[in-house]
Design an enzyme around this catalytic site. Structure first.
Site, short mmCIF file in Angstrom:
data_model
loop_
_atom_site.label_atom_id
_atom_site.label_comp_id
_atom_site.label_asym_id
_atom_site.label_seq_id
_atom_site.Cartn_x
_atom_site.Cartn_y
_atom_site.Cartn_z
N LYS A 67 -3.12 -13.80 0.48
CA LYS A 67 -2.57 -13.56 1.81
C LYS A 67 -3.54 -12.61 2.51
O LYS A 67 -3.48 -11.40 2.33
CB LYS A 67 -1.17 -12.91 1.70
CG LYS A 67 -0.21 -13.29 2.80
CD LYS A 67 -0.67 -12.86 4.19
CE LYS A 67 -0.37 -11.41 4.45
NZ LYS A 67 -0.97 -10.92 5.72
N CYS A 83 -12.01 2.51 3.95
CA CYS A 83 -11.11 3.35 3.16
C CYS A 83 -11.85 4.53 2.56
O CYS A 83 -11.28 5.59 2.36
CB CYS A 83 -10.46 2.53 2.05
SG CYS A 83 -11.69 1.79 0.96
N GLU A 121 -5.08 -0.51 -4.21
CA GLU A 121 -6.14 0.29 -3.60
C GLU A 121 -5.64 0.68 -2.23
O GLU A 121 -5.49 -0.18 -1.34
CB GLU A 121 -7.43 -0.52 -3.53
CG GLU A 121 -8.00 -0.73 -4.91
CD GLU A 121 -9.08 -1.77 -4.99
OE1 GLU A 121 -9.45 -2.34 -3.94
OE2 GLU A 121 -9.55 -2.02 -6.10
N GLU A 171 -4.28 10.13 7.43
CA GLU A 171 -5.34 9.12 7.55
C GLU A 171 -5.27 8.49 8.94
O GLU A 171 -4.21 8.03 9.37
CB GLU A 171 -5.16 8.02 6.49
CG GLU A 171 -6.26 6.98 6.57
CD GLU A 171 -6.04 5.76 5.66
OE1 GLU A 171 -4.92 5.21 5.65
OE2 GLU A 171 -6.99 5.36 4.98
#
Ligand code: NAD
Ligand code: 6OD
Length: 486
Positions: A178, A288, A254, A390
Site C-alpha cells: 500500500k 526521516c 520505521e 517532528e
C-alpha cells in the site's frame, strides 16, 4: 491523464465500485493522475492472490531461482531508469539529481543486495550431548513468514518501498504493498517490471488508497496477512500495531524522528556546514533521518549560523526536470499548511528567524505549488514546540553548547531516537559521544551514508526492529529448529 490501477495477481485492475481519487503535482497543484482506490474487495483479492502464490509457485522455487528473478528485477529497473526518475519527480516534485543519484539507484540495489544476502546466509547448527552418549544434532532452517503487508510513505517512495519488498521477496514471501496515496507512480511501474521479468502472478500486489477506513486499514485487518512492515508517522504506527495485535502478527516499524546535528569547534568547518545543510534541507527536509535540531559549540556558533544562512538563501527553486533546480516543493497542500503552522508557532514562541519563515515568491506557473522557504531559527529554549516536535520540513533550530555532557543530554532529551550526525576532527571524542547518543544510527563527519547490509531502525518512539542485511531475515523469515537424535 495517467490512470493508475491496482496491481492484483499480475493484472492492473480498477476498483469494482468505480472509486477514483486525484493525484496532484506538488510543483503547481495540477492534477497529473487519477488513481483507482482499492476497497475491501480489492484488498481481499490482493491478499488472497499473495497467499496462493506464496503457498504455490513462489514458495516452491529454490533460493537460486528466486535470486535470479530478483537480479532480473534490479536489471529491469536499471533498464527503465529514466521512467522511474520521471515518475518519482512527478509524484514528489523533488529535483532530478536527488532521484537520479540517490533514491532510484538505491531502490534498484535493494533487490540485488537482499538476493545476495539470502544466497549467502549461513545456517546455524549445534551438536549436543545426550545421556546415552549418542548425541543429537540441532539445526535451524529459515522459512518465509507468508504474506507481508507493506505500507510505505511519500517522502522517498521508491527507496522506502523496495527496501521492504526486496528482502520480503528474497526470503520467499509474497507482498501486498500500500504505497502512500501521495506517491503511487513508481510502485505501479514496479508492477510492470515484475510482469516483464517473470515474477509469478500474485507474488507482488499493489493496492492504492488512503490509511484510515481505506486500503491501508483494510490491509492491516486482513487475517491472511502474516506480518506488517510500515514506514511512516509514529502515531500511525500505534494504530497499525493495534490492528496487528489481532491475530498476533509481527510488525517492523520505521517511524518519526527529531534528529540532532552536533558540531564541535574542532570540525572541518566547511565540510560541517555542507553536511548539516544537506541533512536539514535535502528533499525539502522531508527525510526521516534529517536534522531539525542543530547544536554548535559556542566558539563557532555565530560563524556557523551565518554560513548556514548563506547556503539556505542560495537554493534554486524550480521544476524537478530543470537540472538547475536544487530545491523542490513540499509534498501536498496539507503538509504545507502543517509546516507553515510550525513556522507561525516558532515566531509566536519568540524565535529569532535567521532566514525564511514563510512562502517564497514564485513565478506565475508555480504559484499554486506547495513551496515554503528554507528556514533557520535561533534563540528558543529546548522546551519550544519546534525544538520538540517532528516538523518534517526544511527547517532547523540552532543552539550553542559549551560541553560534551551538555550536548549529549540535549540530543537525548527527546522521545525519538532515529539518527544523529556529529562533526569533529577529534576521533576519540567522536566515538565517545556516538556511543552515548540514543539513536539507531550515528554518522560521524557524514550523513545519509549507509551500506544496505547494515542494521537500520530507530530507538524509543522512532521504531521497532532492525532491517538491513541479515537483520531483515529476523523479520521476513521464521526460524525452525530441527533436532535429530544421532
Ligand atoms: P503516514 O504515517 O501518514 O503514512 C504512511 C503510510 O501509512 C501511508 O501509505 C498511509 O496511507 C498509511 N496509513 C495511514 N494511516 C493508516 C492506518 N490507519 N492504517 C494503515 N495504513 C495507514 O506517514 P507519511 O506522512 O506518509 O510519512 C512521513 C512520516 O514518515 C514522518 O513521520 C517520517 O519521519 C516517517 N518516516 C520514517 C522513516 C524511517 O525510516 N524511520 C522513513 C521515512 C519516513
Ligand atoms: O536507504 C536508507 O538508508 C534508508 N532507509 C533511508 C531512509 C530515508 C528516510 O526518509
Amino acid at each position: 491523464m495517467q490512470e493508475i490501477r491496482n496491481f492484483i495477481n499480475g493484472e492492473f485492475v480498477a476498483a469494482a465500485d468505480g472509486r477514483w481519487f486525484e493525484k496532484r503535482s506538488p510543483v503547481d497543484n495540477s492534477v497529473i493522475a487519477r488513481i483507482a482506490e482499492a476497497g475491501r474487495a480489492e484488498v481481499d483479492a490482493a491478499v488472497r492472490a499473495a497467499h496462493a502464490a506464496q503457498k504455490g509457485v513462489w514458495g516452491g522455487l529454490t533460493t537460486e531461482q528466486r535470486v535470479d528473478l530478483l537480479y532480473g528485477v534490479a536489471d529491469e529497473i536499471t533498464r527503465r531508469f529514466e521512467d522511474f526518475v520521471a515518475a518519482e519527480m512527478a509524484d514528489t516534485g523533488q529535483p532530478n539529481h536527488v532521484q537520479r543519484h540517490v533514491f532510484i539507484p538505491r531502490g534498484a540495489a535493494n533487490f540485488k543486495v537482499f538476493a545476495d544476502v539470502i544466497k549467502n546466509v549461513p545456517a546455524e547448527s549445534f551438536q549436543m550431548a545426550t545421556p546415552d552418549g549418542r548425541g543429537a544434532l540441532n539445526y535451524a532452517i529459515r522459512v518465509p513468514k507468508g504474506v507481508i503487508g507493506v505500507i510505505s510513505p511519500w517522502n522517498a517512495p521508491f527507496l522506502l518501498m523496495t527496501w521492504k519488498v526486496g528482502p520480503a521477496l528474497a526470503c520467499g514471501n509474497a507482498v501486498v504493498v500500500k504505497p502512500s496515496e501521495e506517491t503511487p507512480l513508481t510502485t505501479t511501474l514496479l508492477g510492470e517490471v515484475m510482469n516483464k521479468v517473470g515474477i509469478p502472478a500474485g507474488v507482488f500486489n499493489v493496492i492504492n488508497g488512503f490509511g484510515p477506513n481505506s486500503a491501508g486499514e483494510f490491509l492491516t485487518q486482513h487475517p491472511l496477512v502474516d506480518a506488517i512492515t510500515f514506514t511512516g508517522e509514529t502515531r500511525t504506527g500505534t494504530t497499525i500495531m493495534k490492528a496487528a495485535a489481532e491475530g498476533m502478527r509481527d510488525v517492523s516499524f520505521e517511524l518519526g524522528g527529531k534528529n540532532a546535528g552536533i558540531v564541535f569547534a574542532d570540525c572541518d568547518f566547511n565540510a560541517a556546514v555542507d553536511g548539516i545543510f544537506r541533512s536539514v534541507f535535502l528533499n525539502t527536509g522531508q527525510v526521516c533521518l534529517g536534522t531539525e535540531r542543530v547544536y554548535v559549540e559556542r566558539t563557532i556558533f555565530e560563524q556557523f549560523v551565518a554560513a548556514l544562512k548563506a547556503k539556505a538563501e542560495s537554493v534554486n527553486y524550480g521544476r524537478p526536470e530543470d537540472h538547475a533546480s536544487t530545491y523542490g516543493p513540499l509534498i501536498s497542500a496539507e503538509h504545507k499548511q502543517k509546516v507553515l503552522s510550525y513556522y507561525a508557532k516558532a515566531k509566536a514562541e519568540g524565535a529569532n528567524i535567521v532566514t525564511g519563515g514563510g512562502v517564497p515568491t514564485m513565478p506565475a506557473d508555480l504559484q499554486d505549488g506547495h513551496w515554503v522557504q528554507p528556514t533557520i531559527w535561533t534563540g528558543l529554549p529546548e522546551t519550544a514546540t519546534v525544538v520538540r516536535e517532528e516538523i518534517f520540513g526544511p527547517c532547523c533550530h540552532i543552539s550553542p553548547f559549551d560541553s560534551e555532557d551538555e550536548v549529549i543530554n540535549k540530543a537525548n532529551a527527546t522521545d525519538y531516537g532515529l539518527s544523529t550526525t556529529i562533526w569533529t576532527t577529534n576521533l576519540a571524542r567522536a566515538h565517545r559521544v556516538a556511543a552515548r547518543i540514543e539513536v539507531g544510527i550515528t554518522w560521524i563527519n557524514c550523513w545519509f551514508l549507509r551500506d544496505l547490509r547494515t542494521a537500520f531502525g530507530g530507538s524509543k518512539q522512532s521504531g521497532i526492529g532492525r532491517e538491513g542485511g541479515v537483520h531483515s531475515l529476523e523479520f521476513y523469515t521464521e526460524t525452525r529448529n530441527i533436532c535429530v537424535k544421532l
